[in-house]
Design an enzyme around this catalytic site. Structure first.
Site, PDB file in Angstrom:
ATOM      1  N   ASP A 120      39.206  -5.242  -2.265  1.00 36.91           N
ATOM      2  CA  ASP A 120      37.904  -5.807  -1.922  1.00 36.91           C
ATOM      3  C   ASP A 120      38.104  -6.769  -0.758  1.00 36.91           C
ATOM      4  OD1 ASP A 120      37.896  -8.763  -3.451  1.00 36.91           O
ATOM      5  OD2 ASP A 120      38.996  -7.225  -4.554  1.00 36.91           O
ATOM      6  N   GLU A 169      30.937 -16.323 -10.330  1.00 35.90           N
ATOM      7  CA  GLU A 169      32.188 -17.034 -10.631  1.00 35.90           C
ATOM      8  C   GLU A 169      31.968 -18.502 -10.992  1.00 35.90           C
ATOM      9  OE1 GLU A 169      35.108 -16.549  -7.532  1.00 35.90           O
ATOM     10  OE2 GLU A 169      34.191 -14.678  -6.849  1.00 35.90           O
TER      11      GLU A 169
END
Length: 305
Positions: free
Chosen positions: A108, A200
């Site tokens: 990613d 997150e």
């Protein structure tokens, strides 16, 4: 009286003239000594010449060196792996340890990786590990578009890398608005990976508020695309705030430098981000490395139809 005994004549030393001759100028010159006979070496047998030529050709052959290098590399890999967990071995090309048992691998990326040569990314391989897919950052919050998104979204598929796009979620912002912003930036097509929301942090909001806005985001995405989005998060964040609330959505979990992902078997996880320090050809910065939880058929079923 008896005659005196005759003296035995002693041999005289050769005179200067006997030893030397004079040249035309009158200078003494040593007499030339006879040259030794030169013994000619016997030529090599023709069969021996052919044998030497054959050996040289073999040594200069790239196929020979390819075989030798491959054998040496395999031996060195075997020696290097002594004492390591056989299910979590080091791949020197990627500069990380990669858990075995996974056949589909990917990365990613975001602006942090800079300009990427996707052809080099796709061509990189060590043993059975290569880059099959890539998740590319598209947006963040309500206004930020990753400056490298459009280029990565265009160039990665050209190189044969299967792509997905992700949005970095801000819990303090309205979830539905963030989803609209994301879909205005990314145009998903058949063969792409599902949309991803990266959550997150709580950003100083209660966990309950975060879950409300996240639910608004994933429901809007599913409504507009007909696909359940993937939720990305860290293992601790998942256990503390998400477990039991979004179990129907596929998960992508970050849990670094471990031979196994430590989650319950019932957890609906599809991707595991197991390293954040991979070295990839064509990329000048370290990269997150991921494994897909399933075979090629399961991976194909996950793609947008």
């Amino acid at each position: 009286m008896p005659p005196a005994p005759k003296k035995t004549p002693t041999p005289r030393k050769p005179t200067f003239r006997q030893t030397y001759e004079s040249d035309a100028s009158g200078r003494p010159r040593r007499k030339a000594t006879p040259r030794k006979k030169v013994v000619k070496k016997k030529p090599w047998p023709l069969a021996l010449k052919f044998l030497i030529a054959a050996v040289v050709l073999v040594l200069l052959s790239p196929f020979y060196y390819g075989y030798v290098i491959k054998g040496f590399s395999s031996t060195w890999s075997w020696i290097r792996d002594i004492g390591e967990d056989p299910n979590y071995r080091t791949y020197s090309s990627f500069n990380i340890r990669i858990p075995k048992g996974y056949n589909i691998h990917g990365i990613d990326v975001s602006y942090y990786q800079g300009k990427i040569d996707w052809k080099k990314v796709k061509s990189m391989q060590e043993d059975d590990v290569r880059i099959d897919f890539a998740f590319i950052k598209a947006t963040e919050g309500l206004f930020l578009v990753d400056p490298y998104f459009q280029r990565n979204w265009r160039e990665a598929p050209k190189a044969g890398v299967i792509c997905g796009a992700y949005h970095f979620f801000r819990p303090q912002k309205p979830g539905e608005w963030q989803a609209k912003f994301f879909l205005q930036t990314v145009s998903f097509e058949t063969g792409d990976l599902p949309p991803v929301v990266d959550i997150e942090e709580l950003n100083d909001v209660p966990a309950s508020k975060m879950r409300i806005e996240l639910a608004a985001f994933v429901k809007y995405i599913e409504k507009k695309t007909g696909v359940k989005p993937i939720i990305y998060t860290g293992l601790s964040f998942y256990k503390d705030y998400l477990r039991g609330h979004f179990d129907e959505y596929p998960l992508w979990i970050a849990h670094y430098h471990q031979p196994k992902l430590k989650v319950n078997k019932a957890t609906n996880w599809h991707f595991w981000q197991h390293s954040d320090k991979a070295k990839i050809s064509g990329i000048n910065h370290v990269v997150d490395f991921n494994a897909f939880n399933g075979d090629s058929l399961a991976f194909d079923r996950l793609l947008i139809k």
